[in-house]
Motif scaffolding. Structure first.
Motif, short mmCIF file in Angstrom:
data_model
loop_
_atom_site.label_atom_id
_atom_site.label_comp_id
_atom_site.label_asym_id
_atom_site.label_seq_id
_atom_site.Cartn_x
_atom_site.Cartn_y
_atom_site.Cartn_z
N MET A 133 0.84 -1.19 0.00
CA MET A 133 0.00 0.00 0.00
C MET A 133 0.87 1.25 0.00
O MET A 133 1.86 1.33 0.74
CB MET A 133 -0.89 0.00 1.25
N ASN A 134 0.55 2.22 -0.79
CA ASN A 134 1.25 3.49 -0.79
C ASN A 134 0.74 4.32 0.37
O ASN A 134 -0.40 4.75 0.39
CB ASN A 134 1.01 4.23 -2.11
N VAL A 135 1.58 4.55 1.38
CA VAL A 135 1.11 5.16 2.61
C VAL A 135 1.01 6.67 2.52
O VAL A 135 0.50 7.31 3.43
CB VAL A 135 2.03 4.78 3.79
N THR A 136 1.50 7.26 1.43
CA THR A 136 1.46 8.71 1.34
C THR A 136 0.48 9.22 0.31
O THR A 136 0.05 10.36 0.37
CB THR A 136 2.87 9.27 1.02
N ASP A 137 0.13 8.38 -0.67
CA ASP A 137 -0.68 8.89 -1.77
C ASP A 137 -2.11 8.36 -1.80
O ASP A 137 -2.95 8.91 -2.47
CB ASP A 137 -0.01 8.54 -3.11
N GLU A 138 -2.37 7.23 -1.09
CA GLU A 138 -3.70 6.64 -1.17
C GLU A 138 -4.65 7.44 -0.29
O GLU A 138 -4.69 7.30 0.92
CB GLU A 138 -3.66 5.18 -0.70
N ARG A 139 -5.44 8.35 -0.90
CA ARG A 139 -6.34 9.21 -0.18
C ARG A 139 -7.61 9.37 -0.99
O ARG A 139 -7.60 9.33 -2.21
CB ARG A 139 -5.70 10.59 0.05
N LEU A 140 -8.69 9.59 -0.25
CA LEU A 140 -9.96 9.77 -0.94
C LEU A 140 -10.06 11.15 -1.57
O LEU A 140 -10.62 11.34 -2.62
CB LEU A 140 -11.12 9.57 0.05
N ASP A 141 -9.53 12.16 -0.86
CA ASP A 141 -9.47 13.52 -1.36
C ASP A 141 -8.07 14.02 -1.10
O ASP A 141 -7.32 13.47 -0.33
CB ASP A 141 -10.49 14.41 -0.63
N PRO A 184 -1.29 21.58 0.10
CA PRO A 184 0.13 21.34 0.35
C PRO A 184 0.60 21.96 1.64
O PRO A 184 1.68 21.65 2.13
CB PRO A 184 0.81 21.98 -0.87
N ASP A 185 -0.19 22.89 2.19
CA ASP A 185 0.18 23.53 3.45
C ASP A 185 -0.67 22.93 4.56
O ASP A 185 -1.57 22.14 4.34
CB ASP A 185 -0.04 25.04 3.36
N GLY A 186 -0.44 23.39 5.77
CA GLY A 186 -1.25 22.93 6.90
C GLY A 186 -1.12 21.44 7.11
O GLY A 186 -0.03 20.89 7.15
N VAL A 187 -2.28 20.78 7.26
CA VAL A 187 -2.28 19.35 7.55
C VAL A 187 -1.63 18.56 6.42
O VAL A 187 -0.86 17.63 6.65
CB VAL A 187 -3.72 18.86 7.78
N GLY A 188 -1.93 18.95 5.16
CA GLY A 188 -1.31 18.26 4.04
C GLY A 188 0.20 18.36 4.07
O GLY A 188 0.91 17.40 3.78
N GLY A 189 0.70 19.53 4.45
CA GLY A 189 2.15 19.70 4.57
C GLY A 189 2.73 18.85 5.68
O GLY A 189 3.83 18.31 5.55
N LEU A 190 1.99 18.73 6.78
CA LEU A 190 2.44 17.88 7.89
C LEU A 190 2.58 16.44 7.44
O LEU A 190 3.58 15.77 7.73
CB LEU A 190 1.45 17.99 9.05
N PHE A 191 1.59 15.94 6.71
CA PHE A 191 1.67 14.57 6.21
C PHE A 191 2.85 14.40 5.26
O PHE A 191 3.54 13.38 5.28
CB PHE A 191 0.36 14.19 5.50
N ALA A 192 3.10 15.41 4.43
CA ALA A 192 4.21 15.32 3.48
C ALA A 192 5.55 15.27 4.20
O ALA A 192 6.44 14.50 3.83
CB ALA A 192 4.16 16.51 2.52
N THR A 216 6.18 14.19 7.19
CA THR A 216 6.35 12.98 8.00
C THR A 216 6.18 11.70 7.19
O THR A 216 6.07 10.62 7.76
CB THR A 216 5.34 12.98 9.17
N ALA A 217 6.20 11.83 5.87
CA ALA A 217 5.95 10.67 5.01
C ALA A 217 6.99 9.57 5.22
O ALA A 217 6.66 8.38 5.23
CB ALA A 217 5.91 11.10 3.55
N ALA A 218 8.26 9.95 5.38
CA ALA A 218 9.31 8.95 5.56
C ALA A 218 9.12 8.18 6.86
O ALA A 218 9.27 6.95 6.91
CB ALA A 218 10.68 9.62 5.53
N LEU A 219 8.78 8.91 7.94
CA LEU A 219 8.53 8.26 9.21
C LEU A 219 7.30 7.36 9.12
O LEU A 219 7.29 6.23 9.63
CB LEU A 219 8.32 9.32 10.30
N GLY A 221 -4.72 3.78 6.42
CA GLY A 221 -4.03 3.15 7.54
C GLY A 221 -3.23 4.10 8.39
O GLY A 221 -2.64 3.70 9.39
N TRP A 222 -3.22 5.41 8.01
CA TRP A 222 -2.39 6.36 8.75
C TRP A 222 -2.81 6.47 10.20
O TRP A 222 -1.96 6.54 11.10
CB TRP A 222 -2.45 7.74 8.08
N ALA A 223 -4.12 6.47 10.46
CA ALA A 223 -4.60 6.62 11.84
C ALA A 223 -4.08 5.49 12.72
O ALA A 223 -3.61 5.73 13.85
CB ALA A 223 -6.13 6.66 11.85
#
Length: 407
Positions: free
Chosen positions: A1-9, A13-21, A23-26, A377-379
């Protein structure tokens, strides 16, 4: 599973989206950890075993002064009996005695039994996760979520006796019941009845959890349809056969010793009917938050962030499977029953460990709900990450404890 790109919406790129970006490696590392196998063994369970082995070694080597529960076991483990300390069930003392035959050191036997039971508990939660058809990451969250419940993640490593066996065999009963919903053989019914009896022999208040399970079975049509009268009879026979001798021992003039424990409950402690209930309700709420507040806090934060980032599945709760609905309903029913008992009895003082049989399978239910709510699966990976950190922190806490701090 791609843990960074599999999203419904897609979030911004800023805010929460930036946070996910950022921390993607972790996140990817946590995903590999949660999904990995070491031969037939899930790596998260290997990690839990290593944590418990480290803490066991620290306890054995440092040999801290035994606490109240350990002193009680040292006094009682010299003989076999159908019960101990007035009305205490026998199972945990029996387990310690069996371990003592191997390790030949009374205090070491207590520690080995404690950490073995806790590891088996984590393994049971992992298996419950898989029985709920969760991914390996979801099952890992179910196991490591135990460390987000402080009374289990830390306090149970340091103390408790009968409560340990009570929560293990309550979890085993829930696992057996979930297996029963899929494979309705006589053997699975007997397994469910036997594990229920062992839960009671671990701690008598496991009866509250069993009553909650019965209520869930009655309330949910999918569960009612799955059960068979002949199978329930076989489960009842196994349950009563295991409990017969201990219950006879308890009934033989020992029930009256329950009065010796009445001070623990603070019955009618304020002298006012209304004030007693309000005090009991307030303490019930406090002890609940103390028991599972961190787990629920992390889960709610994960759900909130998933919602903000567009990862949340709309109408997710309507998609919960019947097994998850059963487990969540059983937890909720036993929790409501415990609250009702507190209010009806006038209890004003509660102990956190009384929640063991009621909430011990909560990490599995939370993991199952989060897996449906956030398909990426991020949660659940956040649960795994936080649980692993607190597991490692428990090692640090035991090292500090050897210096006398927190003893």
């Amino acid at each position: 599973m791609n843990v960074t790109d599999e999203r419904l919406d897609h979030g911004s790129p800023d805010g929460v989206g930036g946070l996910f970006a950022r921390t993607a490696a972790l996140d990817a590392a946590v995903a590999r950890f949660a999904s990995a196998q070491l031969g037939p063994l899930p790596v998260p369970l290997v990690f839990v075993a290593l944590v418990y082995l480290a803490n066991l070694a620290i306890n054995v080597v440092s040999n801290p002064p035994p606490g109240f529960d350990d002193r009680q076991q040292l006094a009682e483990m010299g003989w076999w009996a159908w019960g101990y300390s007035g009305v205490q069930p026998p199972l945990h003392t029996w387990l310690i005695k069996l371990v003592d035959l191997v390790v030949e050191s009374d205090i070491a036997a207590i520690y080995v039994t404690r950490f073995t039971v806790l590891f088996l508990l984590a393994t049971t939660l992992y298996r419950i996760g898989r029985e709920l058809q969760l991914s390996r990451q979801g099952a890992a969250a179910a196991a490591l979520g135990l460390f987000l419940m402080p009374t289990v993640g830390w306090e149970a490593q340091r103390t408790f006796s009968h409560s340990l066996s009570g929560m293990l065999f309550t979890a085993l009963f829930q696992l057996a019941f979930l297996v029963l919903l899929r494979r309705r053989t006589t053997g699975t019914y007997v397994l469910a009845g036997s594990s229920a009896a062992l839960a009671v022999l671990g701690k008598y208040n496991s009866l509250v959890a069993l009553a909650g399970s019965a209520a869930a079975g009655i309330a949910l049509p999918a569960v009612r349809r799955a059960l068979r009268v002949r199978g329930l009879f076989a489960a009842a026979v196994a349950f009563l056969a295991i409990l017969a001798a201990p219950l006879f021992w308890l009934a033989a003039g020992r029930i009256e010793t329950l009065d010796d424990s009445a001070d623990k409950f603070g019955f009618h402690g304020t002298g006012s009917l209304l004030h007693d209930r309000l005090t009991g309700l307030a303490d019930f709420a406090f002890q609940t938050l103390a028991y599972c507040g961190p787990l629920l806090g992390v889960a709610l934060a994960a759900a909130f962030l998933a919602r903000l980032d567009g990862r949340a599945v709309r109408g997710a709760f309507g998609r919960l499977g019947p097994e998850t609905r059963y487990l969540a309903t059983a937890i909720g029913a036993s929790f409501a029953l415990a609250l009702l008992l507190v209010l009806a009895s006038g209890t004003t003082e509660l102990k956190g460990y009384w929640f063991h049989p009621i909430l011990i399978t909560l990490p599995a239910a939370v993991a199952a709900i989060l897996e449906v709510y956030d398909r990426t699966g991020w949660a659940n990976r956040l649960i795994v990450f936080c649980g692993a950190l607190l597991a490692l922190a428990s090692i640090v806490a035991f090292v500090i404890r050897t210096s006398g701090i927190g003893s």
